[in-house]
Design an enzyme around this catalytic site. Structure first.
Site, PDB file in Angstrom:
ATOM      1  N   ASP A 205     -24.049 -47.198  49.780  1.00 11.26           N
ATOM      2  CA  ASP A 205     -24.913 -48.369  49.721  1.00 11.26           C
ATOM      3  C   ASP A 205     -26.374 -47.975  49.955  1.00 11.26           C
ATOM      4  O   ASP A 205     -26.658 -47.175  50.868  1.00 11.26           O
ATOM      5  CB  ASP A 205     -24.453 -49.330  50.831  1.00 11.26           C
ATOM      6  CG  ASP A 205     -25.081 -50.698  50.729  1.00 11.26           C
ATOM      7  OD1 ASP A 205     -24.949 -51.337  49.682  1.00 11.26           O
ATOM      8  OD2 ASP A 205     -25.714 -51.131  51.727  1.00 11.26           O
TER       9      ASP A 205
ATOM     10  N   HIS B 107     -21.265 -57.177  42.701  1.00  5.62           N
ATOM     11  CA  HIS B 107     -21.237 -58.314  43.617  1.00  5.62           C
ATOM     12  C   HIS B 107     -22.633 -58.805  43.997  1.00  5.62           C
ATOM     13  O   HIS B 107     -22.744 -59.762  44.754  1.00  5.62           O
ATOM     14  CB  HIS B 107     -20.485 -57.875  44.879  1.00  5.62           C
ATOM     15  CG  HIS B 107     -21.213 -56.765  45.576  1.00  5.62           C
ATOM     16  ND1 HIS B 107     -21.315 -55.499  45.039  1.00  5.62           N
ATOM     17  CD2 HIS B 107     -21.922 -56.741  46.724  1.00  5.62           C
ATOM     18  CE1 HIS B 107     -22.050 -54.754  45.832  1.00  5.62           C
ATOM     19  NE2 HIS B 107     -22.427 -55.479  46.867  1.00  5.62           N
ATOM     20  N   ASP B 108     -23.675 -58.144  43.528  1.00  9.35           N
ATOM     21  CA  ASP B 108     -25.046 -58.573  43.844  1.00  9.35           C
ATOM     22  C   ASP B 108     -25.745 -59.213  42.658  1.00  9.35           C
ATOM     23  O   ASP B 108     -26.923 -59.581  42.762  1.00  9.35           O
ATOM     24  CB  ASP B 108     -25.904 -57.361  44.263  1.00  9.35           C
ATOM     25  CG  ASP B 108     -25.520 -56.806  45.628  1.00  9.35           C
ATOM     26  OD1 ASP B 108     -24.940 -57.557  46.426  1.00  9.35           O
ATOM     27  OD2 ASP B 108     -25.808 -55.629  45.868  1.00  9.35           O
TER      28      ASP B 108
ATOM     29  N   ASP C   7     -16.710 -48.118  50.016  1.00 16.03           N
ATOM     30  CA  ASP C   7     -18.140 -48.413  50.063  1.00 16.03           C
ATOM     31  C   ASP C   7     -18.677 -47.981  51.423  1.00 16.03           C
ATOM     32  O   ASP C   7     -18.248 -48.502  52.454  1.00 16.03           O
ATOM     33  CB  ASP C   7     -18.303 -49.934  49.892  1.00 16.03           C
ATOM     34  CG  ASP C   7     -19.604 -50.305  49.250  1.00 16.03           C
ATOM     35  OD1 ASP C   7     -20.616 -49.654  49.552  1.00 16.03           O
ATOM     36  OD2 ASP C   7     -19.617 -51.269  48.453  1.00 16.03           O
TER      37      ASP C   7
ATOM     38  N   GLU D  77     -25.997 -46.040  45.342  1.00 13.57           N
ATOM     39  CA  GLU D  77     -26.714 -47.236  44.908  1.00 13.57           C
ATOM     40  C   GLU D  77     -28.189 -47.023  45.217  1.00 13.57           C
ATOM     41  O   GLU D  77     -28.550 -46.804  46.376  1.00 13.57           O
ATOM     42  CB  GLU D  77     -26.198 -48.469  45.643  1.00 13.57           C
ATOM     43  CG  GLU D  77     -26.811 -49.739  45.089  1.00 13.57           C
ATOM     44  CD  GLU D  77     -26.911 -50.870  46.096  1.00 13.57           C
ATOM     45  OE1 GLU D  77     -26.946 -52.020  45.669  1.00 13.57           O
ATOM     46  OE2 GLU D  77     -26.976 -50.594  47.313  1.00 13.57           O
TER      47      GLU D  77
END
Ligand code: TEU
Length: 545
Positions: free
Chosen positions: A195, A320-321, A95, A246
């Protein structure tokens, strides 16, 4: 790398397995579970950031891009993990948080010390007539600017004040990032997730007009394409790696551009529009049942347009969000298996690359917290404060909203066994585990006959081998049906029909299924004469020749 055959499994490293007893997961413990992942059949593991970090935002505040957080292990441990995963046909995806660094990063520390080179790695502005440089809010609450007295200037932080936005307009910054990628490619890394990468071009520093949060000044700017192209040309393009961006508040047009192979930017994109269909008045911290028609319309639009434009989608419910999809779109109480399998079928049969989150394969659900103190996430705590002080919600209302919306819902430790702390740790887990670990744990689930785990295995095998699911075009069906989501994937006059009931009641079916045979479904029998789909029934059928 051929995206159409990839299946990505996301691991939140802090929450997978801990044997050192400090309550946080370790790389070596992930290595020890590689056989489990190989059995499942996945091709890639995406790790949330494993770099040194003060953990203000659980690793998304990186203080060194080319080292391993000692809490998780050493570089040797990481290299072992890459090697052992490789032996099992599994690549490692890292990431990359290139929009911002932690304020503890050496670059920011040098900037603060007055070093001009490094000061220009970040975005500084003077105040405007005694006000902040712009009125933009940070995505975690509060303003997006932090004052530094020494310079009488503010630095930009679109997220937490400890996450300072990098100035990618500075070519030196981009060179640093190219070198970071090369460093990890050297180590054998096979994928990168970038990200919030569509926020790296800050186009203008103007006040957001009434009703806007200023996103239009820093989202999907034209230089995002240039910067991604540079990363591709100088680092990624020479390696056989898979890349996913993302994308925050983006559009299908922008995402097809980012992911079209000929543009040489990214392999694919995550977008979040389908995960806002339960936001009342577009606000996250609210409670509302999901809008099924809106969800379908979004899937139809993204699948068809991305295909027309030659782009590629990353398909997912969970990360995870996000709260766990089973709690959000399924029914973990009455139909845990049926609804978990139905939701999985959706991401494995559409055009794109499926991603799922550790624990989805055993039916993990949202955290049943007792109080706000059970949450760790900075965003959840800021939201709780906002709900209390600005919206004057009661403690019960606040807890109910966090139980449905907190990012920690997806970050709870993996439930391996029904033992202490679900077999995750012998110490004090960093985040509360779910009470349902008695029954929802890998050891028990793997013994069940028609387990969610087995169903994932079948879906993964199907996606990896079936050219229609990999490359077929999408034709949408039953567009306004109140219960069913249906489409046909077609390739060389072969057809796969997918029909999913999104509800816990029977759903009348008007399609004639006689020409089809079953490939996979989540009930033990398949009846082509059925006049309705059963609760959460999901059919993946092939047209007979
Ligand atoms: O997320 C970006 C992002 O936009 C979300 O955090 C979103 O603002 C939030 O979920 C709203 O509820 C990425 C990471 O996935 C996230 O974990 C980080 O916190 C964030 O970037 C900052 O790096």
């Amino acid at each position: 790398m051929d995206c159409s055959k990839q299946v990505v499994y996301q691991i939140y490293p802090k929450s997978f397995q801990d044997t050192t007893g400090n309550g946080r997961g370790d790389l070596n413990d992930i290595t020890s579970h590689l056989d489990y992942l190989q059995d499942l059949g996945i091709t890639m593991i995406w790790f949330n950031p494993i770099f040194p970090s003060p953990q203000k935002d659980n690793g998304y505040d990186v203080s060194n891009y080319t080292a391993i957080n000692p809490d998780y292990g050493t570089m040797d441990d990481f290299e072992t993990l890459v090697r052992e995963a490789g032996k099992r046909g599994i690549g490692i995806m890292l990431d990359m948080v290139f929009n911002h660094t932690s304020t503890e990063h050496e670059w920011f520390q040098k900037a603060l010390a007055g070093n001009r080179k490094y000061k220009d790695y970040y975005i500084w502005k003077k105040g405007k007539d005694g006000h902040l440089p712009t009125n933009w809010p940070s995505k975690f609450g509060g303003p997006a600017w932090q004052y530094v007295e020494k310079f009488d200037e503010y630095y930009l932080h679109l997220f937490d004040p400890t996450q300072a936005d990098l100035n990618l307009a500075n070519p030196d910054v981009r060179n640093e990032l190219v070198n970071v990628l090369k460093f990890w490619i050297e180590k054998g890394v096979k994928g990168f997730r970038f990200d919030v990468v569509n926020l790296i071009d800050k186009m203008a520093f103007e006040d957001a007009p009434e009703g806007s949060e200023g996103k239009e000044f820093y989202t999907d700017g034209p230089k995002v394409n240039d910067y991604l192209h540079q990363l591709h040309v100088e680092a990624l393009g020479n390696a056989d790696v898979l890349t996913v961006g993302e994308m925050s508040a983006t559009s299908v047009e922008k995402c097809s551009g980012y992911s079209k192979p000929e543009n040489e930017e990214l392999s694919m994109c995550f977008n979040f529009h389908h995960l806002k269909v339960d936001y009342k008045d577009k606000q996250k911290w609210t409670l509302m049942p999901f809008d099924f028609q809106e969800l379908k319309d979004l899937f139809f639009e993204w699948d068809v347009k991305m295909e027309e434009e030659g782009g590629w989608n990353a398909l997912f419910w969970n990360c995870h969000d996000q709260p766990r999809a089973l709690s959000r779109f399924g029914d973990p109480v009455h139909y845990p298996k049926e609804s978990a399998k139905m939701l999985a079928s959706v991401i494995f049969t559409r055009r794109g690359t499926p991603y799922f989150l550790y624990g989805d394969e055993i039916g993990m659900t949202n955290l049943n917290s007792r109080s706000v103190a059970d949450y760790d996430d900075v965003e959840s705590h800021n939201a709780a404060d906002m709900l209390k002080h600005e919206q004057h919600k009661s403690d019960d209302e606040i807890l109910a909203i966090l139980q449905a919306k907190s990012r920690d819902n997806s970050r709870t430790p993996m439930q391996w066994t029904n033992g202490t702390n679900g077999g995750f740790t012998s110490g004090q887990p960093w985040l509360r585990l779910n009470d349902n670990l008695e029954t929802v744990n890998a050891e028990s689930v793997l013994q069940e006959e028609d387990s969610i785990y087995d169903y994932y295995k079948k879906l993964i095998a199907l996606k990896k081998t079936n050219p229609i699911l990999q490359h077929g075009t999408t034709r949408t069906l039953l567009q306004t049906d109140k219960n069913l989501y249906a489409y046909v994937r077609e390739l060389d006059s072969e057809e796969i029909l997918c029909v999913h009931n999104f509800f816990g009641h029977p759903a009348p079916l008007s399609l004639d299924l006689h020409e089809y045979e079953r490939i996979l479904s989540n009930y033990s029998d398949f009846d082509p004469d059925a006049l309705a789909l059963r609760p959460y029934e999901s059919l993946i059928l092939k047209k007979k020749n």
